[in-house]
Scaffold this motif. Structure first.
Motif, PDB file in Angstrom:
ATOM      1  N   UNK A 137       0.214  -0.996  -0.171  1.00  8.52           N
ATOM      2  CA  UNK A 137      -0.023  -0.044  -0.171  1.00  8.52           C
ATOM      3  C   UNK A 137       0.708   1.297   0.451  1.00  8.52           C
ATOM      4  N   UNK A 138       0.561   2.630  -1.279  1.00  7.88           N
ATOM      5  CA  UNK A 138       1.506   3.189  -1.013  1.00  7.88           C
ATOM      6  C   UNK A 138       2.659   3.382  -1.833  1.00  7.88           C
ATOM      7  N   UNK A 139       2.817   1.550  -2.519  1.00  9.41           N
ATOM      8  CA  UNK A 139       4.566   1.804  -3.233  1.00  9.41           C
ATOM      9  C   UNK A 139       3.781   1.491  -4.705  1.00  9.41           C
ATOM     10  N   UNK A 140       4.713   2.759  -5.621  1.00 10.63           N
ATOM     11  CA  UNK A 140       4.559   3.706  -6.593  1.00 10.63           C
ATOM     12  C   UNK A 140       4.757   2.561  -7.380  1.00 10.63           C
ATOM     13  N   UNK A 141       3.025   2.710  -8.575  1.00 12.42           N
ATOM     14  CA  UNK A 141       3.176   1.291  -9.625  1.00 12.42           C
ATOM     15  C   UNK A 141       2.049   0.375  -8.738  1.00 12.42           C
ATOM     16  N   UNK A 142       1.560   0.279  -7.624  1.00 10.60           N
ATOM     17  CA  UNK A 142       1.013  -0.255  -7.000  1.00 10.60           C
ATOM     18  C   UNK A 142      -0.407  -0.204  -6.537  1.00 10.60           C
ATOM     19  N   UNK A 143      -1.050   0.485  -5.495  1.00  7.00           N
ATOM     20  CA  UNK A 143      -2.068   1.186  -4.831  1.00  7.00           C
ATOM     21  C   UNK A 143      -2.603   1.925  -3.906  1.00  7.00           C
ATOM     22  N   UNK A 144      -3.564   2.567  -3.913  1.00 14.57           N
ATOM     23  CA  UNK A 144      -3.666   3.556  -2.438  1.00 14.57           C
ATOM     24  C   UNK A 144      -4.250   3.133  -1.738  1.00 14.57           C
ATOM     25  N   UNK A 145      -4.894   2.383  -0.759  1.00 15.44           N
ATOM     26  CA  UNK A 145      -6.230   1.585  -0.374  1.00 15.44           C
ATOM     27  C   UNK A 145      -7.246   2.509  -0.238  1.00 15.44           C
ATOM     28  N   UNK A 146      -6.563   3.583   0.675  1.00 17.53           N
ATOM     29  CA  UNK A 146      -7.678   4.717   1.520  1.00 17.53           C
ATOM     30  C   UNK A 146      -8.113   4.926   0.687  1.00 17.53           C
ATOM     31  N   UNK A 147      -7.082   6.222  -0.868  1.00 17.52           N
ATOM     32  CA  UNK A 147      -7.794   6.352  -2.275  1.00 17.52           C
ATOM     33  C   UNK A 147      -8.516   5.967  -2.739  1.00 17.52           C
ATOM     34  N   UNK A 148      -8.583   4.413  -3.039  1.00 14.64           N
ATOM     35  CA  UNK A 148      -9.023   3.778  -3.547  1.00 14.64           C
ATOM     36  C   UNK A 148     -10.617   3.502  -3.073  1.00 14.64           C
ATOM     37  N   UNK A 182      -5.158   9.889  -8.050  1.00 18.26           N
ATOM     38  CA  UNK A 182      -4.098   8.942  -8.414  1.00 18.26           C
ATOM     39  C   UNK A 182      -4.295   7.497  -7.695  1.00 18.26           C
ATOM     40  N   UNK A 183      -4.431   6.844  -7.736  1.00 22.43           N
ATOM     41  CA  UNK A 183      -4.626   5.599  -6.875  1.00 22.43           C
ATOM     42  C   UNK A 183      -4.326   4.633  -6.824  1.00 22.43           C
ATOM     43  N   UNK A 184      -3.291   4.157  -8.138  1.00 26.63           N
ATOM     44  CA  UNK A 184      -3.150   2.832  -8.658  1.00 26.63           C
ATOM     45  C   UNK A 184      -4.905   1.664  -8.837  1.00 26.63           C
ATOM     46  N   UNK A 185      -4.060   0.783  -8.791  1.00 29.70           N
ATOM     47  CA  UNK A 185      -4.920  -0.707  -8.547  1.00 29.70           C
ATOM     48  C   UNK A 185      -4.958  -1.512  -8.151  1.00 29.70           C
ATOM     49  N   UNK A 186      -5.855  -2.603  -8.091  1.00 34.03           N
ATOM     50  CA  UNK A 186      -5.288  -4.121  -7.420  1.00 34.03           C
ATOM     51  C   UNK A 186      -5.329  -4.715  -8.288  1.00 34.03           C
ATOM     52  N   UNK A 198       8.572  -3.521  -4.028  1.00 35.33           N
ATOM     53  CA  UNK A 198       8.019  -5.074  -4.493  1.00 35.33           C
ATOM     54  C   UNK A 198       8.993  -6.942  -4.162  1.00 35.33           C
ATOM     55  N   UNK A 199      10.334  -6.388  -4.238  1.00 37.14           N
ATOM     56  CA  UNK A 199      10.878  -8.182  -4.472  1.00 37.14           C
ATOM     57  C   UNK A 199      10.948  -8.109  -3.089  1.00 37.14           C
ATOM     58  N   UNK A 200      10.771  -7.216  -1.727  1.00 35.35           N
ATOM     59  CA  UNK A 200      11.029  -7.357  -0.725  1.00 35.35           C
ATOM     60  C   UNK A 200      10.272  -7.514   0.507  1.00 35.35           C
ATOM     61  N   UNK A 201       9.060  -7.357  -0.328  1.00 34.27           N
ATOM     62  CA  UNK A 201       8.044  -7.716  -0.102  1.00 34.27           C
ATOM     63  C   UNK A 201       6.994  -8.919  -0.353  1.00 34.27           C
ATOM     64  N   UNK A 202       7.060  -9.571  -1.188  1.00 31.76           N
ATOM     65  CA  UNK A 202       7.152 -10.683  -1.699  1.00 31.76           C
ATOM     66  C   UNK A 202       7.966 -11.913  -0.848  1.00 31.76           C
ATOM     67  N   UNK A 203       9.303 -11.859  -1.362  1.00 31.57           N
ATOM     68  CA  UNK A 203      10.288 -12.790  -0.106  1.00 31.57           C
ATOM     69  C   UNK A 203      10.093 -12.459   1.396  1.00 31.57           C
TER      70      UNK A 203
END
Length: 526
Positions: free
Chosen positions: A290-301, A315-319, A404-409
């Motif tokens: 949440x808040x990562x560029x290229x991902x999404x902003x949950x509260x804004x969505x 700008x909201x991004x998307x899930x 993203x990599x750090x989060x997934x790992x």
């Protein structure tokens, strides 16, 4: 101390570094390195991957074969599989954007110098941007013009009409001969008004008549297919390095991802299936990105989904996916639980609701019917993290891809999947090729300007001597040549508050780079 109007290229580059730490880091580490040597660093060998990479070969072959034929499709698929890296900096469309066009040439340095044996340069392009984006897939970009104090370059010559400018490039219908004819008329009007030179007008007319108006292009069923053909032809026009220069092949990354999803969503062990349908893993990843560029902003969505009236454009991004509305425009989506089932929900720009069941069959059907488009995160999930491709990106990609990599790992490790977590950690996510130019064109009044395809073709193309000189530039000098683009990327104050800033930057480039950077000087067209 220089005055503001006489700032040096080094001072302008420092403005970029203040706003873009990745550029500062690259210059500190590699600024004195020859550009050709730096480009070779980008060719990282393939690494072990969570899933087999073989299905990417099929997806790439399948996208190219109907458009360019079996030979190029086979060579491009084989070259991609042999490589450990792929370029992901470019937007889909016929490409006249100097930074991306020259970036592809820089990336292919090893091929041009003979150190690599590939015969193609496959480029993965993002199509989830409107035709009217900064790279202007809607038409042609022209960098050759007298700057003055009010006109900003590049000039934009539209092919598609104004009412289609917000259409996603990925879903744009093919341009027609009527659109091509309007562009020809506008070109002649520009020449009469002296907005462009006679030589530039001749080059544009030649392109419109010999690349855009042939049956092989006009008979395609999508603009994306037209772009693949025309971009390859532009590459052949630009490259005079050998009798058979490499084929530059632009591929739509979302289309490749959709094909891979058709397989992965039927495999409960695939990374995508686990992230989408393992509730604990999915919720943790949604929270951590949440808040990562290229991902999404949950509260804004959430606010966009519930606020009355039309969305305000924040700008909201998307899930995971973009929805696609009836006008071929993208709809930001969030994941909601409704009566025990999960749905992708959002509202389009008119305020109309978009709802789709979040299950395997619905997703596969929606991708096939072009009701959904994979998000940037989902594209990298399947291509980079699941299949181990190192993706070469721009000034922002290194930061968000590493996030993203750090989060997934970390999330996989918590789930007990240490083996796949460690493999994902080994993927290189900070490969940077952006903001650099290796060729420039002379402007008026001691200016050096970026050179896009029109300027390069107008000069008779690039030969081996040009490449030798270009790859001998230092990384710092290449960044100076790319200041037009990087100052805008950095949102530097001068680009917003000072009229005529490009003129001053062009003169600063001339003072610093004249005699060092290869010049694309106009020559007559016969």
């Amino acid at each position: 101390m220089t005055t503001q109007s006489q700032s040096s290229a080094s001072e302008y580059l420092e403005m970029v570094c203040q706003k873009l730490p990745v550029v500062k880091n690259i210059l500190n580490r590699f600024g004195h390195m020859p550009l050709g040597v730096y480009a070779e660093r980008l060719n990282t060998p393939p690494c072990p991957s969570v899933q087999s990479r073989d299905d990417i070969r099929q997806a790439v072959f399948g996208q190219i074969y109907p458009v360019l034929g079996k030979d190029i499709a086979t060579r491009a698929a084989n070259d991609l599989m042999a490589a450990g890296t792929v370029m992901t900096t470019t937007h889909l469309g016929i490409d006249y954007f100097a930074n991306s066009v020259q970036g592809n040439l820089i990336y292919g340095a090893g091929i041009f110098t003979g150190r690599r044996k590939e015969t193609t340069i496959p480029i993965f392009c993002f199509g989830n941007v409107p035709l009217n984006s900064s790279t202007f897939a809607r038409g042609l970009l022209v960098y050759e013009s007298e700057l003055g104090n009010s006109r900003e370059l590049p000039l934009r010559l539209p092919i598609f009409p104004d009412n289609e400018k917000r259409t996603m490039t990925s879903l744009a219908k093919p341009f027609t001969i009527a659109m091509q004819q309007k562009a020809l008329k506008k070109t002649n009007a520009w020449k009469k008004k002296n907005l462009i030179s006679k030589s530039t007008a001749e080059t544009i007319v030649s392109l419109l008549e010999y690349e855009y108006a042939i049956d092989a292009v006009l008979n395609q069923e999508s603009y994306a297919a037209q772009a693949m053909i025309v971009n390859r032809m532009l590459g052949k026009r630009m490259l005079k390095t050998s009798e058979h220069p490499p084929d530059i092949v632009y591929l739509e990354i979302e289309k490749i991802t959709a094909i891979l999803l058709g397989k992965d969503l039927n495999d409960k062990n695939s990374l995508a299936y686990r992230i989408f349908f393992n509730a604990t893993l999915r919720d943790t990843i949604i929270q951590h990105l949440d808040g990562c560029p290229g991902c999404w902003h949950a509260n804004t969505l959430k606010n966009r989904d519930t606020a009355p009236g039309k969305p305000d454009g924040t700008a909201t991004g998307t899930i995971f996916f973009w929805g696609i509305d009836d006008y071929k425009r993208r709809v930001p989506l969030l994941l909601k639980s409704i009566k025990g089932d999960f749905y992708l929900c959002g509202r389009d720009d008119r305020g109309d609701s978009f709802t789709m069941n979040f299950n395997r069959n619905e997703l596969i059907q929606a991708l096939e019917k072009q009701k959904l488009l994979p998000s940037l995160f989902t594209c990298f999930l399947l291509i980079c993290f699941a299949r181990g491709f190192h993706c070469v990106g721009g000034v922002f990609q290194g930061a968000y891809l590493t996030w993203m990599k750090t989060c997934l790992a970390d999330c996989l490790k918590v789930q007990g999947d240490t083996t796949n977590a460690e493999m994902i950690k080994e993927i290189t996510t900070n490969l940077y090729q952006d903001g650099m130019l290796a060729f420039m064109s002379p402007g008026q009044n001691n200016e050096l300007l970026p050179a896009g395809p029109i300027e390069i073709i107008q000069a008779g193309g690039i030969n081996r001597d040009d490449l030798t000189k270009a790859f001998g530039l230092t990384v710092t000098q290449a960044h100076m040549a790319g200041l037009f683009g990087s100052l805008k990327d950095a949102d530097a104050q001068i680009t917003r508050q000072q009229s005529g800033w490009q003129h001053r930057v062009a003169q600063a480039c001339s003072r610093e780079l004249s005699g060092k950077v290869p010049l694309c000087k106009p020559c007559p067209i016969f």
